[in-house]
Design an enzyme around this catalytic site. Structure first.
Site, PDB file in Angstrom:
ATOM      1  N   LYS A 153     -10.066  20.595   5.047  1.00 54.84           N
ATOM      2  CA  LYS A 153      -8.931  19.569   5.152  1.00 54.84           C
ATOM      3  C   LYS A 153      -7.773  20.337   5.320  1.00 54.84           C
ATOM      4  O   LYS A 153      -6.991  19.820   6.552  1.00 54.84           O
ATOM      5  CB  LYS A 153      -8.790  18.790   4.107  1.00 54.84           C
ATOM      6  CG  LYS A 153      -7.666  17.657   4.250  1.00 54.84           C
ATOM      7  CD  LYS A 153      -8.432  16.488   5.208  1.00 54.84           C
ATOM      8  CE  LYS A 153      -6.929  15.541   5.524  1.00 54.84           C
ATOM      9  NZ  LYS A 153      -7.295  14.697   6.477  1.00 54.84           N
TER      10      LYS A 153
ATOM     11  N   CYS B 107       0.559  13.293   6.853  1.00 60.79           N
ATOM     12  CA  CYS B 107      -0.697  14.398   6.835  1.00 60.79           C
ATOM     13  C   CYS B 107       0.280  15.641   7.223  1.00 60.79           C
ATOM     14  O   CYS B 107      -0.328  16.903   6.711  1.00 60.79           O
ATOM     15  CB  CYS B 107      -1.142  14.426   7.339  1.00 60.79           C
ATOM     16  SG  CYS B 107      -2.621  12.223   6.832  1.00 60.79           S
TER      17      CYS B 107
HETATM   18  N1  NAD Z   1      -3.759   7.558   5.898  1.00 58.81           N
HETATM   19  C1  NAD Z   1      -4.273   8.897   6.653  1.00 58.81           C
HETATM   20  O1  NAD Z   1      -4.887   8.678   7.397  1.00 58.81           O
HETATM   21  C2  NAD Z   1      -4.814   9.656   5.558  1.00 58.81           C
HETATM   22  C3  NAD Z   1      -5.655  10.118   6.836  1.00 58.81           C
HETATM   23  C4  NAD Z   1      -6.548  11.664   5.669  1.00 58.81           C
HETATM   24  C5  NAD Z   1      -6.252  11.809   4.724  1.00 58.81           C
HETATM   25  N2  NAD Z   1      -5.348  11.129   4.008  1.00 58.81           N
HETATM   26  C6  NAD Z   1      -4.967  10.896   2.091  1.00 58.81           C
HETATM   27  O2  NAD Z   1      -5.592   9.789   1.589  1.00 58.81           O
HETATM   28  C7  NAD Z   1      -4.691  10.087   0.348  1.00 58.81           C
HETATM   29  C8  NAD Z   1      -4.627   8.540   0.373  1.00 58.81           C
HETATM   30  O3  NAD Z   1      -3.629   8.203   2.196  1.00 58.81           O
HETATM   31  P1  NAD Z   1      -3.251   6.893   2.472  1.00 58.81           P
HETATM   32  O4  NAD Z   1      -2.814   7.051   3.515  1.00 58.81           O
HETATM   33  O5  NAD Z   1      -4.222   5.183   2.105  1.00 58.81           O
HETATM   34  O6  NAD Z   1      -1.785   6.656   1.210  1.00 58.81           O
HETATM   35  P2  NAD Z   1      -1.284   4.974   0.702  1.00 58.81           P
HETATM   36  O7  NAD Z   1       0.096   5.417   0.365  1.00 58.81           O
HETATM   37  O8  NAD Z   1      -1.647   4.092   2.570  1.00 58.81           O
HETATM   38  O9  NAD Z   1      -1.862   4.234  -0.871  1.00 58.81           O
HETATM   39  C9  NAD Z   1      -2.546   5.702  -1.197  1.00 58.81           C
HETATM   40  C10 NAD Z   1      -2.486   3.585  -2.266  1.00 58.81           C
HETATM   41  O10 NAD Z   1      -2.529   3.921  -3.783  1.00 58.81           O
HETATM   42  C11 NAD Z   1      -2.380   2.683  -4.721  1.00 58.81           C
HETATM   43  N3  NAD Z   1      -1.732   4.163  -5.646  1.00 58.81           N
HETATM   44  C12 NAD Z   1      -1.176   5.054  -6.253  1.00 58.81           C
HETATM   45  N4  NAD Z   1      -0.992   5.196  -8.150  1.00 58.81           N
HETATM   46  C13 NAD Z   1      -2.169   4.599  -7.540  1.00 58.81           C
HETATM   47  C14 NAD Z   1      -3.219   4.843  -9.191  1.00 58.81           C
HETATM   48  N5  NAD Z   1      -2.372   6.083  -9.665  1.00 58.81           N
HETATM   49  N6  NAD Z   1      -3.906   3.700  -9.010  1.00 58.81           N
HETATM   50  C15 NAD Z   1      -4.348   3.611  -8.146  1.00 58.81           C
HETATM   51  N7  NAD Z   1      -3.685   3.122  -7.320  1.00 58.81           N
HETATM   52  C16 NAD Z   1      -2.934   4.168  -6.966  1.00 58.81           C
HETATM   53  C17 NAD Z   1      -0.552   3.116  -3.816  1.00 58.81           C
HETATM   54  O11 NAD Z   1       0.152   1.726  -4.228  1.00 58.81           O
HETATM   55  C18 NAD Z   1      -1.136   3.083  -2.256  1.00 58.81           C
HETATM   56  O12 NAD Z   1      -1.278   1.027  -2.542  1.00 58.81           O
HETATM   57  C19 NAD Z   1      -3.585  11.063   0.820  1.00 58.81           C
HETATM   58  O13 NAD Z   1      -3.847  11.902  -0.029  1.00 58.81           O
HETATM   59  C20 NAD Z   1      -3.602  11.344   2.378  1.00 58.81           C
HETATM   60  O14 NAD Z   1      -3.302  12.415   2.324  1.00 58.81           O
HETATM   61  C21 NAD Z   1      -5.261   9.922   4.548  1.00 58.81           C
END
Ligand code: NAD
Length: 435
Positions: free
Chosen positions: A215, A269
């Protein structure tokens, strides 16, 4: 392994589509988020994020009764962690004069801690959050083993990176190839069985640290490739060359694919993940570090370009088009356009921003215009920062009739030079040292 019930921790851009897709494929899912607003919104049948098609899938999942939401996890067959992994805004470390950012893994650690009381023999835990190398082994195993259970014998553990493209998440979640990194081969097999419930792309088993690196390597490669394009833009300006023409000619080579320069790299990202490598091994990552510096420095070159057009910026009025980190999305996180606006303001310019995907965004210290016309009226210069489709379609003559501005700065090669010149504009482009 039979997965009748799973718990998804984190209901954001990744967790919510994943939880809903499992639910619409017949699995009972408890979606967990620590943000009560998220839980309340979903309980009321609404969604808190913008992603095409997501509302329909979430509604179907909730209606089927397979998806329920909660602020705390409960016993299940599998647990998926999809919580944020940003870097600390206020902390840096230094290696041989190179200051680098540090991954904030607090959400991942606390999600793993919340699973501990629910963990039972035979369970599977999957970390999906983008994480520094060895996170699964060095951070997650010690936390989960506080349950008294042993990884590999009592429970399975995997890292599986998410590679979906915002705007296409629901399709790519199903169709993309998925890498499953198990801390043991049995763990990888268990992860494979779980995702096979809905993934139609290839599912490939490997070890957890390889999957973490995969990743980070994907996003770091894009960052480095954009940095070289940005350096080419700087070089082209020095040598009186049009970088856009030069790139299109170079790309005729069958094995060359140079990306596009621009005002910088944003989003949560590509501008974040390379730091995870730098932090993990600063002595081995001078190239990755420099690429970050080049891309983070790009807004300064935009300001230079604007000065080339207007001279002294004090009191000058600029209409900035676009604030999102990339075309046709509403996501403003880590956007380089924001940095450009701040730098212009520091030089005394008055900037009004038109962002059609989030006109009412509450951005500290940024003057958002309620419409394109409002941004254009009174402007001395129009600055194109994002290649939103609707900006590309603008009619130069119509724009000309709405503004007294006669200077344009195009940072993304979005506009046809001749058409805008014909409409009476003096056009400056990033990567081209002539108007
Ligand atoms: N968004 C993308 O396009 C994308 C793509 C690939 C990878 N990622 C990775 O995926 C992961 C999540 O990204 P995202 O964009 O979904 O984030 P986001 O901010 O949209 O959502 C994350 C959610 O997790 C919740 N949260 C925080 N701490 C928590 C806990 N301890 N227990 C339960 N819920 C909790 C937050 O309140 C939030 O609603 C990150 O590591 C990101 O780098 C994201």
């Amino acid at each position: 392994m039979n997965f009748q019930k799973i718990c998804v921790l984190g209901l954001g851009y990744i967790g919510l589509p994943t939880a809903s897709t499992f639910a619409t494929n017949g699995v009972r899912v408890v979606g967990v988020d620590v943000n009560p607003h998220v839980i309340e919104t979903l309980r009321n049948g609404n969604i808190h994020i913008h992603e095409p098609g997501l509302r329909t899938v979430v509604e179907a999942a909730l209606k089927s009764g397979n998806l329920t939401v909660s602020t705390a996890p409960e016993e299940a067959d599998a647990f998926l962690i999809a919580v944020p992994t940003p870097f600390y805004e206020d902390q840096v470390q230094e290696y041989e004069g190179r200051k680098y950012k540090l991954a904030d893994m607090r959400a991942v650690a606390s999600a793993a801690e919340a699973i501990v009381p629910c963990l039972r023999k035979g369970n599977l835990v999957v970390l999906e959050s983008t994480s520094p190398p060895r996170t699964t082994v060095d951070l997650i195993i010690p936390i989960l083993e506080r349950s008294g259970l042993k990884v590999g014998t009592d429970f399975f553990l995997c890292y599986s990176p998410e590679r979906v493209l915002p705007g296409q998440i629901l399709r790519e979640l199903i169709e993309n190839a998925r890498v499953i990194g198990g801390v043991t081969p049995e763990s990888a097999k268990a992860g494979h069985n779980l995702y096979a419930i809905f993934v139609k792309g290839n599912i490939i088993e490997t070890d957890a640290t390889t999957a973490e690196m995969v990743k980070l390597m994907e996003n770091t490669t894009r960052d480095v490739n954009i940095a070289i394009a940005n350096e080419f833009a700087r070089l082209a300006e020095k040598f009186g060359v049009d970088v856009w023409e030069a790139i299109s000619l170079a790309n005729l080579h069958p094995r060359i694919n140079i990306l596009s320069p621009g005002p910088g790299v944003g989003g949560h990202c590509i501008s974040v993940d390379p730091w995870f490598f730098v932090e993990a091994a600063p002595e081995l990552t001078p190239l990755i570090y420099e690429a970050r510096q080049v891309n983070d420095g790009q807004p300064h070159f935009v300001v230079k370009k604007v000065k080339q057009a207007l001279g002294e910026l004090k009191g000058k009025k600029i209409a900035a088009l676009g604030l999102a980190y990339k075309p046709d999305v509403d996501d403003l996180r880590e956007s380089p356009a924001t940095e450009v606006v701040h730098l212009l303001q520091n030089e005394g310019a008055q900037v009004r921003v038109w962002e059609p995907f989030k006109p009412e965004a509450d951005m500290q210290g940024i003057n958002m215009a309620p419409s394109l016309d409002a941004a254009l009226s009174n402007a001395d210069l129009i600055l194109l920062l994002v290649k939103h489709t609707e900006f590309l379609k603008l009619d130069p003559n119509e724009v000309g009739s709405k503004t007294k501005a006669r200077f344009l700065v195009d940072c993304v090669n979005g506009w046809n030079l001749e058409q805008w010149k014909h409409a009476g504009f003096n056009i400056f482009r990033l990567g081209v040292n002539k108007s």
